[in-house]
Design a protein around this motif. Structure first.
Motif, PDB file in Angstrom:
ATOM      1  N   ALA A  99       0.774  -1.073  -0.016  1.00 23.46           N
ATOM      2  CA  ALA A  99       0.015   0.002  -0.050  1.00 23.46           C
ATOM      3  C   ALA A  99       0.892   1.310  -0.080  1.00 23.46           C
ATOM      4  N   ASP A 100       0.137   2.281  -0.696  1.00 25.20           N
ATOM      5  CA  ASP A 100       0.955   3.673  -0.638  1.00 25.20           C
ATOM      6  C   ASP A 100      -0.224   4.470   0.196  1.00 25.20           C
ATOM      7  N   GLY A 101       0.300   5.462   0.726  1.00 22.24           N
ATOM      8  CA  GLY A 101      -0.580   6.690   1.214  1.00 22.24           C
ATOM      9  C   GLY A 101      -0.392   6.572   2.680  1.00 22.24           C
ATOM     10  N   THR A 102      -1.518   7.318   3.337  1.00 24.30           N
ATOM     11  CA  THR A 102      -1.535   7.559   4.975  1.00 24.30           C
ATOM     12  C   THR A 102      -2.686   6.970   5.387  1.00 24.30           C
ATOM     13  N   LEU A 103      -2.387   5.888   6.552  1.00 23.03           N
ATOM     14  CA  LEU A 103      -3.318   5.014   7.172  1.00 23.03           C
ATOM     15  C   LEU A 103      -4.193   5.860   7.937  1.00 23.03           C
ATOM     16  N   GLN A 104      -5.536   5.760   7.640  1.00 23.19           N
ATOM     17  CA  GLN A 104      -6.669   6.669   8.280  1.00 23.19           C
ATOM     18  C   GLN A 104      -7.855   5.413   7.988  1.00 23.19           C
ATOM     19  N   ALA A 105      -8.399   5.376   9.531  1.00 25.07           N
ATOM     20  CA  ALA A 105      -9.613   4.480   9.155  1.00 25.07           C
ATOM     21  C   ALA A 105     -10.867   5.285   8.767  1.00 25.07           C
ATOM     22  N   GLY A 106     -11.658   4.441   8.232  1.00 26.61           N
ATOM     23  CA  GLY A 106     -12.806   4.986   7.640  1.00 26.61           C
ATOM     24  C   GLY A 106     -14.073   4.028   7.375  1.00 26.61           C
ATOM     25  N   ASP A 107     -15.205   4.282   6.867  1.00 24.85           N
ATOM     26  CA  ASP A 107     -16.193   3.355   6.734  1.00 24.85           C
ATOM     27  C   ASP A 107     -16.580   2.604   7.908  1.00 24.85           C
ATOM     28  N   ASP A 108     -16.577   1.065   7.712  1.00 18.93           N
ATOM     29  CA  ASP A 108     -16.725   0.370   8.902  1.00 18.93           C
ATOM     30  C   ASP A 108     -15.761   0.032  10.108  1.00 18.93           C
ATOM     31  N   ALA A 109     -14.456   0.835   9.588  1.00 20.67           N
ATOM     32  CA  ALA A 109     -13.461   0.623  10.523  1.00 20.67           C
ATOM     33  C   ALA A 109     -13.423   1.951  11.573  1.00 20.67           C
ATOM     34  N   ALA A 110     -13.385   1.540  12.842  1.00 22.82           N
ATOM     35  CA  ALA A 110     -13.224   2.457  13.966  1.00 22.82           C
ATOM     36  C   ALA A 110     -11.913   3.010  14.221  1.00 22.82           C
ATOM     37  N   GLN A 111     -10.892   2.140  13.806  1.00 21.14           N
ATOM     38  CA  GLN A 111      -9.473   2.450  13.969  1.00 21.14           C
ATOM     39  C   GLN A 111      -9.015   1.436  13.064  1.00 21.14           C
ATOM     40  N   ALA A 112      -7.659   1.906  12.428  1.00 21.51           N
ATOM     41  CA  ALA A 112      -6.730   1.067  11.596  1.00 21.51           C
ATOM     42  C   ALA A 112      -5.321   1.382  12.034  1.00 21.51           C
ATOM     43  N   ALA A 113      -4.570   0.316  12.302  1.00 26.46           N
ATOM     44  CA  ALA A 113      -3.542   0.227  12.864  1.00 26.46           C
ATOM     45  C   ALA A 113      -2.365  -0.619  12.173  1.00 26.46           C
ATOM     46  N   LEU A 114      -1.010  -0.495  12.343  1.00 27.93           N
ATOM     47  CA  LEU A 114      -0.184  -1.307  11.748  1.00 27.93           C
ATOM     48  C   LEU A 114       0.457  -2.342  12.867  1.00 27.93           C
ATOM     49  N   PHE A 115       0.449  -3.671  12.640  1.00 28.70           N
ATOM     50  CA  PHE A 115       0.633  -4.432  13.645  1.00 28.70           C
ATOM     51  C   PHE A 115       1.940  -5.487  13.013  1.00 28.70           C
ATOM     52  N   TRP A 116       2.751  -6.037  13.911  1.00 25.94           N
ATOM     53  CA  TRP A 116       3.638  -6.986  13.232  1.00 25.94           C
ATOM     54  C   TRP A 116       3.330  -8.509  13.740  1.00 25.94           C
ATOM     55  N   PRO A 117       3.949  -9.600  13.229  1.00 22.87           N
ATOM     56  CA  PRO A 117       3.414 -10.851  13.482  1.00 22.87           C
ATOM     57  C   PRO A 117       3.675 -11.147  14.998  1.00 22.87           C
ATOM     58  N   ASP A 118       4.755 -10.724  15.559  1.00 22.50           N
ATOM     59  CA  ASP A 118       5.008 -10.902  16.691  1.00 22.50           C
ATOM     60  C   ASP A 118       4.027 -10.375  17.979  1.00 22.50           C
ATOM     61  N   ASN A 119       3.269  -9.302  17.398  1.00 18.72           N
ATOM     62  CA  ASN A 119       2.364  -8.642  18.437  1.00 18.72           C
ATOM     63  C   ASN A 119       0.853  -8.295  17.879  1.00 18.72           C
ATOM     64  N   LEU A 120       0.491  -9.509  17.183  1.00 19.96           N
ATOM     65  CA  LEU A 120      -1.062  -9.517  16.827  1.00 19.96           C
ATOM     66  C   LEU A 120      -1.950  -9.524  17.815  1.00 19.96           C
TER      67      LEU A 120
END
Length: 150
Positions: A99-120
């Motif tokens: 993906a490209d761009g700035t992460l911003q929650a919208g529509d059905d998402a109250a939040q959007a965040a970046l996670f790593w496999p060791d902290n899902l």
């Protein structure tokens, strides 16, 4: 239940197609916190609109829920367990993308965040299984780790 086009009763109850997207971004994986039931963290995704291809639905859902423009869209796997969604029988086709761009929650998402496999976090639906399958197949190694924003 009646046919939306003709008003006649439907004789068959068919599974509903959905898409989910594993979005790799800045060395992690994007998850959304659902605004509607069932609540919890999940992969971005949703229902396929009538007249829309699976690929178009994946691109639309990613944009609506994360604000990101996805690229390198590739089909990963289809999941069809009738119990995967407590609301109704869905069949999801899962895609991977960057993906490209700035992460911003919208529509059905109250939040959007970046996670790593060791902290899902624990995930809604069968998304824990989907990510486990993905990570097992792709030996995902995070790079350029940035602090998550849960």
């Amino acid at each position: 239940m009646d046919c939306q086009n003709c008003g006649q009763p439907l004789k068959y109850r068919n599974p509903v197609p959905t898409v989910d997207i594993i979005i790799r971004h800045q060395g992690g994986i994007i998850l959304i916190k659902r605004r509607n039931p069932p609540y919890g963290w999940a992969l971005p995704g949703g229902f396929v609109d009538y007249g829309e291809s699976l690929e178009e639905a994946a691109i639309r859902e990613a944009r609506e829920e994360t604000g990101l423009h996805i690229t390198n869209l590739k089909q990963f796997h289809t999941y069809s367990d009738p119990e995967r969604d407590s609301r109704l029988h869905t069949i999801t086709t899962v895609y991977t993308a960057t993906a490209d761009g700035t992460l911003q929650a919208g529509d059905d998402a109250a939040q959007a965040a970046l996670f790593w496999p060791d902290n899902l976090p624990s995930l809604a639906f069968d998304h824990d299984r989907i990510l486990a399958d993905y990570l097992a197949r792709h030996a995902h190694r995070p790079q350029n780790k940035v602090a998550p924003k849960p």
